[in-house]
Motif scaffolding. Structure first.
Motif, PDB file in Angstrom:
ATOM      1  N   UNK A 306       0.804  -1.226   0.000  1.00 28.84           N
ATOM      2  CA  UNK A 306       0.000   0.000   0.000  1.00 28.84           C
ATOM      3  C   UNK A 306       0.836   1.275   0.000  1.00 28.84           C
ATOM      4  N   UNK A 307       2.117   1.158  -0.415  1.00 29.21           N
ATOM      5  CA  UNK A 307       2.935   2.368  -0.533  1.00 29.21           C
ATOM      6  C   UNK A 307       3.149   3.042   0.807  1.00 29.21           C
ATOM      7  N   UNK A 308       3.149   4.362   0.795  1.00 31.94           N
ATOM      8  CA  UNK A 308       3.465   5.061   2.037  1.00 31.94           C
ATOM      9  C   UNK A 308       2.299   5.920   2.510  1.00 31.94           C
ATOM     10  N   UNK A 309       2.390   6.321   3.789  1.00 29.86           N
ATOM     11  CA  UNK A 309       1.394   7.233   4.369  1.00 29.86           C
ATOM     12  C   UNK A 309       2.149   8.478   4.817  1.00 29.86           C
ATOM     13  N   UNK A 310       1.573   9.628   4.598  1.00 29.04           N
ATOM     14  CA  UNK A 310       2.145  10.863   5.145  1.00 29.04           C
ATOM     15  C   UNK A 310       1.165  11.476   6.135  1.00 29.04           C
ATOM     16  N   UNK A 311       1.664  11.815   7.306  1.00 29.35           N
ATOM     17  CA  UNK A 311       0.820  12.432   8.321  1.00 29.35           C
ATOM     18  C   UNK A 311       1.445  13.768   8.685  1.00 29.35           C
ATOM     19  N   UNK A 367      -0.401  15.527   1.455  1.00 27.33           N
ATOM     20  CA  UNK A 367       0.671  15.250   0.499  1.00 27.33           C
ATOM     21  C   UNK A 367       0.067  14.562  -0.727  1.00 27.33           C
ATOM     22  N   UNK A 368       0.387  15.071  -1.902  1.00 24.73           N
ATOM     23  CA  UNK A 368      -0.103  14.441  -3.134  1.00 24.73           C
ATOM     24  C   UNK A 368       1.024  13.622  -3.742  1.00 24.73           C
ATOM     25  N   UNK A 369       0.707  12.406  -4.126  1.00 27.28           N
ATOM     26  CA  UNK A 369       1.686  11.522  -4.744  1.00 27.28           C
ATOM     27  C   UNK A 369       1.570  11.653  -6.268  1.00 27.28           C
ATOM     28  N   UNK A 370       2.652  11.306  -6.999  1.00 33.21           N
ATOM     29  CA  UNK A 370       2.562  11.391  -8.469  1.00 33.21           C
ATOM     30  C   UNK A 370       1.322  10.689  -9.018  1.00 33.21           C
ATOM     31  N   UNK A 371       0.913   9.573  -8.379  1.00 35.17           N
ATOM     32  CA  UNK A 371      -0.243   8.823  -8.871  1.00 35.17           C
ATOM     33  C   UNK A 371      -1.503   9.683  -8.920  1.00 35.17           C
ATOM     34  N   UNK A 403       1.781  18.675 -15.688  1.00 36.61           N
ATOM     35  CA  UNK A 403       0.831  18.870 -14.591  1.00 36.61           C
ATOM     36  C   UNK A 403       1.569  19.036 -13.260  1.00 36.61           C
ATOM     37  N   UNK A 404       2.697  18.339 -13.121  1.00 35.69           N
ATOM     38  CA  UNK A 404       3.519  18.497 -11.910  1.00 35.69           C
ATOM     39  C   UNK A 404       3.905  19.972 -11.739  1.00 35.69           C
ATOM     40  N   UNK A 405       4.353  20.580 -12.838  1.00 36.16           N
ATOM     41  CA  UNK A 405       4.802  21.975 -12.744  1.00 36.16           C
ATOM     42  C   UNK A 405       3.635  22.917 -12.464  1.00 36.16           C
ATOM     43  N   UNK A 406       2.506  22.683 -13.131  1.00 39.54           N
ATOM     44  CA  UNK A 406       1.337  23.539 -12.888  1.00 39.54           C
ATOM     45  C   UNK A 406       0.899  23.424 -11.434  1.00 39.54           C
ATOM     46  N   UNK A 407       0.790  22.188 -10.930  1.00 41.98           N
ATOM     47  CA  UNK A 407       0.262  22.044  -9.570  1.00 41.98           C
ATOM     48  C   UNK A 407       1.224  22.635  -8.543  1.00 41.98           C
ATOM     49  N   UNK A 408       2.512  22.558  -8.801  1.00 39.20           N
ATOM     50  CA  UNK A 408       3.459  23.202  -7.879  1.00 39.20           C
ATOM     51  C   UNK A 408       3.265  24.714  -7.895  1.00 39.20           C
ATOM     52  N   UNK A 409       3.023  25.252  -9.074  1.00 39.33           N
ATOM     53  CA  UNK A 409       2.800  26.701  -9.151  1.00 39.33           C
ATOM     54  C   UNK A 409       1.551  27.106  -8.386  1.00 39.33           C
ATOM     55  N   UNK A 410       0.597  26.178  -8.298  1.00 42.95           N
ATOM     56  CA  UNK A 410      -0.645  26.480  -7.577  1.00 42.95           C
ATOM     57  C   UNK A 410      -0.522  26.170  -6.087  1.00 42.95           C
ATOM     58  N   UNK A 411       0.694  25.802  -5.656  1.00 43.31           N
ATOM     59  CA  UNK A 411       0.906  25.606  -4.219  1.00 43.31           C
ATOM     60  C   UNK A 411       0.603  24.212  -3.708  1.00 43.31           C
ATOM     61  N   UNK A 413       1.121  20.464  -2.364  1.00 43.63           N
ATOM     62  CA  UNK A 413       2.142  19.835  -1.527  1.00 43.63           C
ATOM     63  C   UNK A 413       2.463  18.501  -2.191  1.00 43.63           C
ATOM     64  N   UNK A 414       3.311  18.548  -3.219  1.00 43.59           N
ATOM     65  CA  UNK A 414       3.492  17.393  -4.085  1.00 43.59           C
ATOM     66  C   UNK A 414       4.774  16.659  -3.721  1.00 43.59           C
ATOM     67  N   UNK A 415       4.680  15.348  -3.516  1.00 48.37           N
ATOM     68  CA  UNK A 415       5.898  14.573  -3.271  1.00 48.37           C
ATOM     69  C   UNK A 415       6.309  13.865  -4.540  1.00 48.37           C
ATOM     70  N   UNK A 416       7.079  14.558  -5.344  1.00 52.26           N
ATOM     71  CA  UNK A 416       7.544  13.986  -6.603  1.00 52.26           C
ATOM     72  C   UNK A 416       9.061  13.918  -6.499  1.00 52.26           C
ATOM     73  N   UNK A 417       9.644  12.714  -6.483  1.00 44.64           N
ATOM     74  CA  UNK A 417      11.101  12.628  -6.284  1.00 44.64           C
ATOM     75  C   UNK A 417      11.853  13.263  -7.457  1.00 44.64           C
ATOM     76  N   UNK A 418      12.536  14.372  -7.178  1.00 39.29           N
ATOM     77  CA  UNK A 418      13.137  15.121  -8.287  1.00 39.29           C
ATOM     78  C   UNK A 418      14.445  14.522  -8.796  1.00 39.29           C
ATOM     79  N   UNK A 419      15.049  13.617  -7.991  1.00 36.51           N
ATOM     80  CA  UNK A 419      16.346  13.067  -8.418  1.00 36.51           C
ATOM     81  C   UNK A 419      16.165  11.829  -9.300  1.00 36.51           C
ATOM     82  N   UNK A 420      14.892  11.464  -9.552  1.00 37.68           N
ATOM     83  CA  UNK A 420      14.603  10.267 -10.353  1.00 37.68           C
ATOM     84  C   UNK A 420      14.051  10.713 -11.704  1.00 37.68           C
TER      85      UNK A 420
END
Length: 690
Positions: A306-311, A367-371, A403-411, A413-420
């Motif tokens: 079930x992946x991860x949980x962020x609290x 936290x929003x995941x790439x999915x 969409x990643x870039x647009x949503x970041x511009x809209x503030x 809280x996206x967890x998108x691993x940038x080093x991958x």
């Protein structure tokens, strides 16, 4: 209007958020038993000594407020005060928690095993925990977690135990109490049980509110409840319920405590345990009753990932500072504190606004995941290309990066691993959710739920004339709908980021001209129609409009001057995406209006509304007149009915004989449908035509 940028809304691009740490990491390397038996000595409010459950009950039963209500009830019913008091004592017995450390330790051990099996990580913002620790020491604390899964409150207590914080007393619905063994376990780990509705029951309300206030005023434990009142099966935030909120604010308003700290907590699941269950529930395949055996049947769940949980523990919000200049507390001095009274309008609207602000705070720290972005894109592609074979993987990756870039511009809280590399982020997200997808020859599309878990068990009920494997068009539709609604529940997690710009995009699309006032009127109309659907703060239309303008101008999608709203060349892609987000909702409202005009008989009751609408929608989906399978969601249909009742387009008849019967105002429903159908007259004209 929108040029300032420095006004009431904060610049979403500048949101500063804490970092996370994974609390399972340590559990994977050290003994769970030692963890469950370790020394646990949390700090309490001003160093209060914890209160035994028995003492708490007697404090409640002997309080002035309860005595007062007992006498009132005994006058009204003719029972003796002693009998009424006995009834109050029974209510409290049914309701109260019996927190025991031994049970908590058992849960700490069992949940450690469970969480390590199900989740890759449970990430918590440590700074939020430190802020909470400070808050518990200084003021009575109320924890307000978001509610997307049965897991939520176990998870909350687990985290607080891990960080050596005081365990909360949790308001839980009665449905859990019926799970024999589990209900008692939950009670011993801090849950208290409340009936879902106790409308006019004075005594129940008095016992309940006194119980919560006693715990809060004396700082015996943090009080925890879900603002949304129930689990959100759609993963959108729900309109807050105000009952408990007004109870916890009461001690402050009456000057019994100096302040109360409200702490919004955002819990985001990368993959929701109950995903298919929720989808079936909304399609009218009934939900299993909460039962212990059901939990153990869920064992196959344990082999899944079930992946991860962020609290995320948000900034504590002080009720004192919220109330400053909003509520005149002097009004509470005029009668004794223990005399219950209906709060005035100013108090009601203050509680309502505060509740909305806290739900917004929960949303912003989800936290929003790439999915979440991929599900959003896959749904839009699915609707645009009903018959083609999905979308090419590299095209999906390109869209996701956009969409990643647009949503970041809209503030967001996206967890998108940038080093991958993006292609890897996309493929690992797709593989975690592969149950919802079909991937072949480099193309991705939504799956249709397979016969095994079929929509309502298609195969078993094949009629005598049909071979066992055959599926009717309707069954096929429902099995597709299970997947679509599951995906929609992920897309819904991102709606709060886009809903204001999307309303503006839809308004620009629908308004008769690009005149600013015209666009604003249309925006206001759409916002008002959809405010049962999204968290839109009452009375904040102008701020929402300005925020939307600001974001779309700042990201180069629009140009706005004093008179006009213009879409730029590069803005078309953004606007098409944003209007696409609202389309399924708007189509839902349209189709329900159509149903009410064409098919609503005189005897239509609230109870039969959903099944009748569902039949109508299935018919139109099968003929291809409707394109969004999503409108089959009973959750959407309930919201639409609530909106039509609020707008006065439908009335509920009150009389004895026709209780619950719906009376449709056809002129109004017709004009609403036209207005949503893109033929938007200005608001003045709508009013004139009614």
């Amino acid at each position: 209007m929108a040029s300032g940028g420095g006004h009431s809304h904060r610049d979403p691009m500048l949101k500063k958020r804490d970092d996370f740490e994974d609390i399972l990491e340590e559990r994977r390397s050290s003994s769970d038993l030692r963890y469950a038996l370790r020394c646990y000595a949390p700090v309490l409010y001003k160093g209060v000594t914890p209160c035994k459950a028995g003492e708490l009950k007697s404090l409640v039963l002997h309080s002035d407020q309860l005595r007062y209500v007992v006498h009132q009830v005994s006058k009204e019913t003719g029972m003796t005060p002693h009998e009424v008091h006995g009834e109050a004592s029974d209510i409290l017995e049914e309701m109260a928690h019996r927190l025991q450390l031994s049970t908590v330790r058992f849960f700490a051990f069992a949940l450690s095993k469970l969480f390590k099996t199900l989740f890759r990580s449970i990430c918590v913002n440590e700074e939020g925990i430190q802020r909470l620790q400070q808050a518990i020491h200084e003021h009575p604390v109320v924890l307000l977690p978001s509610h997307r899964s049965y897991m939520d409150f176990l998870l909350m207590s687990y985290i607080l135990y891990t960080y050596d914080l005081a365990l909360p007393v949790i308001a839980a619905g009665m449905d859990f109490m019926s799970m024999k063994f589990v209900g008692e376990m939950l009670r011993m780990s801090g849950a208290f049980f409340i009936r879902r509705s106790f409308g006019g029951d004075k005594l129940y309300w008095a016992v309940f509110s006194e119980y919560v206030k006693t715990i809060l005023k004396n700082g015996f434990a943090p009080v925890e409840f879900f603002l949304e009142g129930t689990r959100s099966r759609t993963c959108k935030s729900l309109t807050p319920k105000l009952g408990l909120m007004s109870i916890v604010m009461d001690p402050f308003l009456k000057g019994e405590v100096f302040d109360v700290s409200l702490v919004p907590v955002s819990i985001s699941y990368e993959r929701i345990l109950e995903e298919a269950l929720y989808a079936r529930e909304m399609l009218g395949v009934p939900k299993p009753k909460e039962s212990t055996s059901g939990l153990f049947k869920a064992r196959k769940v344990l082999s899944e990932d079930y992946g991860s949980i962020h609290v995320y523990f948000g900034q504590p919000v002080s009720v004192r500072s919220l109330a400053q200049g909003r509520v005149d507390r002097g009004q509470f001095n005029l009668i004794p504190r223990h005399v219950p009274r209906r709060p005035g309008d100013d108090v009601h609207s203050f509680v309502n606004d505060s509740a909305y602000r806290l739900v917004r705070a929960q949303e912003e720290n989800m936290v929003l995941k790439p999915w979440v972005l991929l599900a959003t894109l896959l749904l839009q592609n699915h609707h645009q290309s009903q018959n083609q074979a999905g979308v090419a993987l590299d095209e999906l990756t390109e869209q996701a990066v956009w969409l990643r870039d647009v949503s970041r511009q809209y503030g967001a809280f996206l967890h998108w691993p940038d080093h991958v590399p993006p292609s890897e982020v996309v493929s690992s997200s797709l593989s975690l959710h592969r149950g919802l997808l079909r991937i072949s020859e480099g193309r991705v599309q939504l799956a249709s739920e397979q016969a095994g878990g079929g929509g309502g068990g298609g195969g078993e009920e094949a009629g005598p004339g049909r071979p066992r494997g055959a599926v009717t068009p309707e069954e096929e539709l429902l099995s597709r709908a299970v997947v679509v609604l599951s995906c929609a529940s992920y897309r819904n997690q991102a709606l709060h980021v886009f809903v204001r710009p999307a309303l503006l995009a839809a308004a620009v699309h629908a308004a008769a001209s690009n005149h600013k006032q015209e666009v604003y009127n249309t925006f206001s109309f759409l916002r008002n129609t959809l405010c049962n659907e999204f968290i839109l703060v009452p009375g904040a239309t102008v701020q929402d409009f300005e925020e939307a303008c600001y974001l779309l101008v700042k990201t180069g999608a629009m140009q706005i001057n004093q008179q006009e709203v213009l879409v730029t060349e590069r803005g078309h892609r953004t606007l098409a995406f944003l209007t696409g987000l609202l389309d399924p909702f708007l189509q839902g409202y349209q189709v329900v209006c159509r149903f009410l005009c064409e098919e609503a008989t005189d005897g239509l009751t609230e109870k039969h509304f959903i099944p009748a609408v569902r039949k109508f929608i299935v018919k139109h989906l099968l003929t291809g007149r409707l394109k969004y399978t999503e409108v089959l969601s009973s959750d959407l249909q309930k919201n639409i009915l609530a909106a039509l009742l609020r707008l006065g387009a439908v009335r509920k008849l009150k009389g004895e004989a026709e209780r619950g019967t719906l009376k449709v105002n056809e002129v109004m429903v017709n004009s609403l449908e036209d207005t949503l159908g893109g033929k938007l007259p200005t608001q003045k004209a709508v009013v004139a035509r009614l």
